[in-house]
Design an enzyme around this catalytic site. Structure first.
Site, mmCIF file in Angstrom:
data_model
loop_
_atom_site.group_PDB
_atom_site.id
_atom_site.type_symbol
_atom_site.label_atom_id
_atom_site.label_comp_id
_atom_site.label_asym_id
_atom_site.label_seq_id
_atom_site.Cartn_x
_atom_site.Cartn_y
_atom_site.Cartn_z
ATOM 1 N N THR A 1 -12.158 -9.288 25.166
ATOM 2 C CA THR A 1 -13.499 -9.834 25.455
ATOM 3 C C THR A 1 -14.182 -9.204 26.557
ATOM 4 O O THR A 1 -13.323 -8.549 27.508
ATOM 5 C CB THR A 1 -13.232 -11.399 25.769
ATOM 6 O OG1 THR A 1 -12.673 -12.115 24.664
ATOM 7 C CG2 THR A 1 -14.416 -11.847 26.092
ATOM 8 N N ARG B 1 -11.378 -19.778 13.163
ATOM 9 C CA ARG B 1 -10.852 -20.182 14.713
ATOM 10 C C ARG B 1 -11.969 -19.744 15.442
ATOM 11 O O ARG B 1 -12.552 -18.766 15.268
ATOM 12 C CB ARG B 1 -9.756 -19.457 14.992
ATOM 13 C CG ARG B 1 -9.103 -19.868 16.325
ATOM 14 C CD ARG B 1 -9.630 -18.624 17.070
ATOM 15 N NE ARG B 1 -8.956 -18.744 18.426
ATOM 16 C CZ ARG B 1 -8.986 -18.118 19.360
ATOM 17 N NH1 ARG B 1 -10.089 -17.161 19.546
ATOM 18 N NH2 ARG B 1 -8.575 -18.237 20.701
ATOM 19 N N GLY C 1 -12.814 -19.536 19.432
ATOM 20 C CA GLY C 1 -12.226 -19.328 20.854
ATOM 21 C C GLY C 1 -13.003 -19.847 22.009
ATOM 22 O O GLY C 1 -13.915 -20.788 21.619
ATOM 23 N N THR D 1 -11.851 -14.651 30.060
ATOM 24 C CA THR D 1 -11.156 -14.066 29.180
ATOM 25 C C THR D 1 -9.527 -14.379 29.111
ATOM 26 O O THR D 1 -8.980 -14.720 30.050
ATOM 27 C CB THR D 1 -11.293 -12.345 29.033
ATOM 28 O OG1 THR D 1 -10.628 -11.651 28.222
ATOM 29 C CG2 THR D 1 -11.055 -11.819 30.641
ATOM 30 N N GLY D 2 -9.118 -14.056 27.783
ATOM 31 C CA GLY D 2 -7.970 -14.654 27.928
ATOM 32 C C GLY D 2 -7.500 -15.490 26.692
ATOM 33 O O GLY D 2 -8.293 -15.378 25.660
ATOM 34 N N HIS D 3 -6.461 -16.220 26.766
ATOM 35 C CA HIS D 3 -5.848 -17.260 25.832
ATOM 36 C C HIS D 3 -6.938 -18.283 25.499
ATOM 37 O O HIS D 3 -6.854 -19.561 26.265
ATOM 38 C CB HIS D 3 -4.664 -17.809 26.019
ATOM 39 C CG HIS D 3 -3.837 -18.450 24.848
ATOM 40 N ND1 HIS D 3 -2.639 -18.640 24.553
ATOM 41 C CD2 HIS D 3 -4.251 -18.550 23.702
ATOM 42 C CE1 HIS D 3 -2.435 -19.402 23.613
ATOM 43 N NE2 HIS D 3 -3.360 -19.447 22.844
ATOM 44 N N GLY D 4 -7.781 -18.321 24.664
ATOM 45 C CA GLY D 4 -9.004 -19.096 24.251
ATOM 46 C C GLY D 4 -8.727 -20.659 24.228
ATOM 47 O O GLY D 4 -9.224 -21.571 24.744
HETATM 48 N N1 ASP Z 1 -10.784 -15.410 24.988
HETATM 49 C C1 ASP Z 1 -10.730 -14.822 23.607
HETATM 50 C C2 ASP Z 1 -10.694 -15.687 22.556
HETATM 51 O O1 ASP Z 1 -9.530 -16.570 22.780
HETATM 52 C C3 ASP Z 1 -9.945 -13.682 23.585
HETATM 53 C C4 ASP Z 1 -10.053 -12.538 24.681
HETATM 54 O O2 ASP Z 1 -10.539 -12.973 25.786
HETATM 55 O O3 ASP Z 1 -10.069 -11.285 24.427
HETATM 56 O O4 ASP Z 1 -11.002 -15.711 21.507
#
Ligand code: ASP
Length: 296
Positions: free
Chosen positions: A168, A196, A198, A218-221
């Site tokens: 992201t 889905r 995020g 950013t990370g595990h949504g």
């Molecule tokens: N946060 C984003 C999501 O879970 C993914 C990412 O940060 O790359 O959709």
């Protein structure tokens, strides 16, 4: 009158630092243009939108062109924009537009709503004159094809394993008038279920800003949403400088098992940038000084 220390920071996701040179080039180009706009008295909102559009157009990042594919090979994108006077606009699971962040701005400025999703968001974009565009790249299609062939775990186990693909993009800026704006845009996590959504378009999760500061996450949504990380960080900025707030939030995220990264600015122009993943690329400019980290 007090002189505001305008500044800008961008991140390219917390999933790693592959293709470091291309990341570096994209991040530097995007924030140099954003910083130039701030230097000429432009608004932080215009600066973050423009910088985010450049990052969306740079195929190395997982946003706009080059977004990752979902389980059935489609690209559905999320994006949000917010300003320190609490204006907000977002789109979720939008398809076939070039710059989701621009559609998020249209939602902010042309509607009374905060978030439009899926077909409704696409129809709204077309109504606003946003043309059809296919953001799928051959590279991301190849990733999808390879992933598809891999031995079947449960979908959710796979989802967790795909942490290295977080890519992201986010931009946060403080302008001469003391306004802060945040833009976050994402192609989502590779191999997610269709439909889905995020953290990126969820206010307080992937994006938040108030008069104290702003943050893009950013990370595990799913985990970011559960713990409202952007809101948590901004709330702490009422009492602490950005770096302290950011450190507290990343420690909290680590404790609760949320793999993520955050970048932000407080109202004095102090940056925060932390992650608990393998690596996170970022770039910032303040007082004309550029700093960049892409791991090379
Ligand atoms: N946060 C984003 C999501 O879970 C993914 C990412 O940060 O790359 O959709």
């Amino acid at each position: 009158m007090k002189r505001i220390n305008y500044a800008i920071i961008a991140h390219g996701g917390a999933g790693g630092i592959s293709y470091a040179m291309r990341r570096r080039k994209g991040l530097i180009e995007a924030i140099s243009i954003g910083y130039g706009m701030l230097a000429q008295g432009g608004s932080s909102l215009d600066a973050v939108e423009k910088a985010a559009m450049i990052l969306e157009d740079t195929t190395i990042f997982n946003a706009g062109t080059g977004s990752s594919c979902n389980l059935i090979g489609d690209v559905e994108m999320d994006a949000s924009l917010m300003t320190s006077n609490l204006h907000y606009g977002a789109v979720a699971a939008i398809r076939n537009v070039r710059n989701p962040i621009h559609v998020a701005r249209l939602v902010m400025e042309k509607t009374d709503h905060l978030l439009l999703c899926a077909d409704g968001a696409i129809k709204f974009a077309r109504l606003m004159g946003v043309k059809y565009y296919n953001p799928k790249t051959r590279g991301k299609m190849r990733v999808w094809e390879n992933r598809r062939k891999q031995p079947k775990n449960s979908y959710f186990q796979r989802h967790r394993e795909l942490v290295h693909f977080y890519g992201t993009i986010g931009v946060v800026a403080l302008d001469m008038n003391g306004c802060i704006a945040v833009a976050t845009s994402s192609g989502g996590i590779t191999m997610r279920l269709p439909g889905r959504v995020g953290d990126t378009p969820v206010i307080g999760a992937g994006t938040y800003v108030d008069k104290n500061g702003g943050v893009s996450v950013t990370g595990h949504g799913e985990e970011i949403m559960r713990h409202m990380l952007a809101f948590r960080a901004v709330t702490l900025m009422a009492r602490h400088p950005a770096s302290v707030a950011g450190r507290q939030v990343i420690n909290y995220a680590t404790k609760v098992g949320c793999r993520c990264g955050l970048a932000g600015i407080d109202n004095r122009g102090q940056f925060l940038c932390y992650n608990n993943t393998r690596a996170m690329s970022w770039c910032s400019i303040k007082n004309g000084r550029l700093k960049v980290f892409t791991g090379d």
